[in-house]
Design an enzyme around this catalytic site. Structure first.
Site, mmCIF file in Angstrom:
data_model
loop_
_atom_site.group_PDB
_atom_site.id
_atom_site.type_symbol
_atom_site.label_atom_id
_atom_site.label_comp_id
_atom_site.label_asym_id
_atom_site.label_seq_id
_atom_site.Cartn_x
_atom_site.Cartn_y
_atom_site.Cartn_z
ATOM 1 C CE LYS A 161 -2.283 1.706 1.844
ATOM 2 N NZ LYS A 161 -3.062 2.254 0.778
ATOM 3 C CD GLU B 141 1.819 7.026 -0.963
ATOM 4 O OE1 GLU B 141 1.601 5.978 -0.329
ATOM 5 O OE2 GLU B 141 1.238 7.291 -2.041
#
Lengths: 339, 339, 339, 339
Positions: free
Chosen positions: A190, A197
């Site tokens: 993550k 991102e």
């Protein structure tokens, strides 16, 4: 199956809703009782303390924490006082995987099981499902499979990856959840996900900014020693329709993505983005990703540049920039431009 | 309507096919006649020279060039000998928008019309449609609208951007094609599109590389003065299933995108990417995007870092790196590590 | 005054020589006795164990460690068995300041004093003196002042900074040594010093590499789809005399520096730097500097880029680059160039 | 020898002074006559027009232009009306070498000779001498050698580069001036020189900024979802004496340089750099250097990062940053922090 949820903020509450919709039984707790009450009305079993929450669970108990990073250790400590050997503690928040390593060991010493779950999907997760990146022991993760399956998006309308149809063994990756490795692996993946991102967001932001400034050849040129003159102003006389450009790229282009979809939506709301001033926050994952790259000795030029642009937007480069101006003044007598 | 296509490589030929499928009449020409023959069999009108091609068109003639950047000027020159006032020259290749400015002026001086079309979609365009970014005068672009509409993807299954449903006037952006501005605007937007593409690709590549190296704590540590020791090898003992991670992010995550879809496909084909050595080519657009940023005076940290990583992969930093090693030897007596 | 030195590698031994030259009494120890013997011949007092070394010192004892980062903890542990309250432990190696925080606390708990000293100067320090960045309590640092003064370069021939002549209180900074703050401050400043060093080195390396490639317009152009064609080869037909350029910048230019002096020297030895292949090592400080920037939330675009270029030179970006090539093949059918 | 100077700004006037001090005869012209008068008082021959200036020169005439980049073409045009075959036009300003290529050709077509001279030294040049990077034909450059020698710093007190003492042929590089190659080579080298200057400046600025923020662990921590919490505030509780640190590095350290000297001077004047706000101008050379790197296909990560930091300091990233905030709001409901 039965699952407990501690922490009923936007993420935790919506996850409970998605779980109940899939037929799971949810026992919930939150520091402020209003959030508990709301979910009880929707069918959850409420509780007024962690102790009470645990008392309402059948062994082996599975407790999913969805609390702020700063509250995880205290929550685990309290849980350890009530849980029994074989029960499972799940950290679904935005913890640093390094903390998972420490916590999973402590939890294991108390004969409890551990799972860490990195969760992506944001405010859209209730409807679209949450992409889950999972760390922990194989047996624990398999035991929780129905929970993960319910939270995850499933295959949906996304085209299958070519080659997957011939795979002899299927994985849950195509359902939108994945056991990535031992304790910490979920939050590690993550973390990198968020690092990526940042990079993708910066790529769009830089590119659209170049389009936005494609009309600089039209602006009255300042002729002074402190401004580099444009050699070819005629090359930069475009008033680009940025919101339409973001939209057109959504179909058929190589840069289509969910983040582009969101960008297009934001530009429809306000082409000049008037609700924003350009101070961009960052959370831990972007920082940790670059630190991981450094520890591993691998380059992260793009991911770190995206991170540093946020730091700069937070006014943290001012002293550095003052130094540059001061040096220029020293060697060339250059005064700062004031406008 | 009727349209001519010069240049029947993979892109040009497939565009002709997509146009014919939509009912348009295509007159085609290619330097090597085999490509012409193939399309004639599929229903196109063939020609053996540009002159002949023009002779088969009805005024106002629309000629779409899909030729290598180096062949555009010669093609235009030849076209100018046959075309008449009011005819349209379209450059659909990967030209530099700066050339568009010059060419559109020359073409205009000859009373011809101009359109430049940046095209994205690659080998998938025949089926998915091509995202088109268009530059030129309004009347010219409107006249060609049926052609653009046929080539573009259309709305398809892509969700509508929230807020667009209330728009009083619709634009073609939702159909996957857009008139971006005057001559050059199409290739300018395509240029930045590709610049962004470099940045996004690099974001994935860096992130997945960090995941790939998440096991460096397992490798036998070298203890020498030229290697920085790992402080926490226990933090880097994960064997990450990179192909599965790329897959899981395709559903519900913030980083889902078409480039991620392709990455997942490549990793299914070969998890170790054995067909590739890591020498990454670059084409003009990535370079021009950063140059445009510099000319405009806007930062492009991420896009330029992505570009420079490709230059480095092409072994163009070797002399710089030798200099670094030489300096280290000078001040510290450090010898280069040989392995 | 009397001082003990543990660790007689190139740095430690030369520091002892410089101290003795200034009239200080040096008691020395090294794991391998040959280095001890050599310095004994030059006037030092030798010892065959840390215990013996300590026994030859008068209280308050000052022991300077110049040992590899990995050996510091063990050395301190051994020292603690012999030293007495009020004695001083000095770490002059390349330790991480975070370790100083831990060690100074442990040492303090044992009533010992602490100083950490970042040392710059490399192989030239014996002659030029060592630039010293010092952390620790004020009294400790003042007590050691004669030692620092002897090791430091002194004012020398370096011009005084304008404005310093009017300063009401002078600092030792002009002598080339400085008390930077409490424990850890010395190594913190040295860490950032090295981070800056990486950045400056990279600035020269990149610039000279651009000069080296200023003749690319002369090379036979490859015409293929995987190579961006040069628009203006005539702009790049210079065979730049790089070694002479490095030399000319040494006098009167804004970029003159000691690192440039070393670069010029390396280029005289071998204009093509034939002893080097371009694999550039990095040590801890460059990594820690970027990590500190991230922890502080301040941008370090240049320093991190310099660090990552070294990682890339160590072949740690290969998997990332394979991914880029694989994506290009997926969307455009681009094959990697093999040459 | 005799030389003419057109353009008597700070640089041009001081160069005349330095030339006269070396015994050269200077004929000068400036648009505003006050600057001419001042130098006439110091011994120069004045003139009120370019035509008059030329009339006062003996063939072969050597005319050095030290005018703003925007005035060079007009000056050359005027000169061509008066000069005769064999006369020499010298551009000593900050021109783009690409213009040199065009201008030297035009000048050559008129049978005039050409030299371009990149000049470094800034306001200190009068006293220290100017580092000169020269482009042009060999004969022209050799003819002007006495002029270059007078302007250049000479060997001075700078240590000779090891290895140079054995060189069989000496070059003028050790005197601080160098013939770098044909027309344009001088400004090309100067361009890269300035590019490097940007990189070095940024390295210091970033490093000192990290030191300045080494006390962030002392600041009251904000606990909100938009701020990444510090994991180890105790690691960042140093109040670093930045001006003293800049000073201490000036002696014996690896990062000593002239730019560091200037930094130390600026920090003595004002430790908080109160005269500056952090808006850093850039001139053409920094931009052109990165463009040259891109054209050559070589990486310039550090030099471009230094350039882009200046663009950002000029508020040119605001729209990009607004886009980032808008995306964050879209996917996570994150509001911008206002303070």
């Amino acid at each position: 199956m039965q699952i407990a949820m501690i922490g009923l903020g936007r993420m935790g509450a919506n996850m409970v809703r998605r779980l109940m919709k899939a037929g799971h039984e949810c026992v919930v707790y939150n520091r402020s009782p209003a959030a508990v009450d709301a979910l009880v009305k929707e069918g959850a079993t409420g509780s007024t303390s962690i102790k009470e929450l645990v008392s309402k669970l059948k062994a082996p108990r599975a407790v999913w924490m969805m609390v702020p990073a700063g509250a995880v250790d205290a929550t685990i400590q309290e849980l350890q006082q009530s849980l029994e050997a074989g029960d499972i503690v799940i950290d679904g928040g935005n913890s640093y995987y390094v903390d998972d390593l420490r916590r999973s060991k402590a939890v294991g010493d108390a004969k409890l099981k551990w799972a860490d779950v990195g969760t992506s999907g944001g405010v859209f997760g209730l409807e679209r499902g949450y992409c889950l990146m999972i760390g922990g022991e194989k047996e624990t993760v398999q035991y929780l499979d129905p929970i993960f399956k319910a939270l995850a998006p499933g295959r949906g309308t996304v085209d299958r990856t070519p080659g997957r149809e011939n795979a002899t063994e299927t994985t849950t990756a195509e359902e939108g959840y994945l056991h990535c490795g031992p304790a910490g692996a979920g939050h590690f993946v993550k973390m990198v996900h968020n690092g990526i991102e940042y990079g993708i967001m910066a790529a769009y932001a830089e590119g659209l900014n170049i389009l936005k400034h494609a009309n600089v050849g039209n602006t009255q040129e300042t002729f002074d020693a402190e401004t580099a003159p444009m050699r070819e102003p005629d090359h930069y006389k475009y008033d680009m329709p940025v919101p339409e450009i973001a939209e057109v790229w959504r179909r058929g282009s190589v840069v289509s993505s969910w983040l582009l979809d969101l960008t297009a939506a934001a530009l429809v709301e306000s082409p000049e983005l008037k609700d924003f001033s350009g101070r961009v926050s960052d959370s831990g994952e972007g920082r940790w990703t670059t630190i991981a790259a450094i520890d591993e000795g691998v380059p992260a030029d793009v991911l770190s540049a995206a991170l540093f642009a946020r730091f700069t937007s937070q006014s943290n480069a001012v002293y550095a920039n003052k130094l540059l101006s001061a040096m220029r003044f020293q060697f060339g007598g250059h005064k700062e431009k004031t406008s």
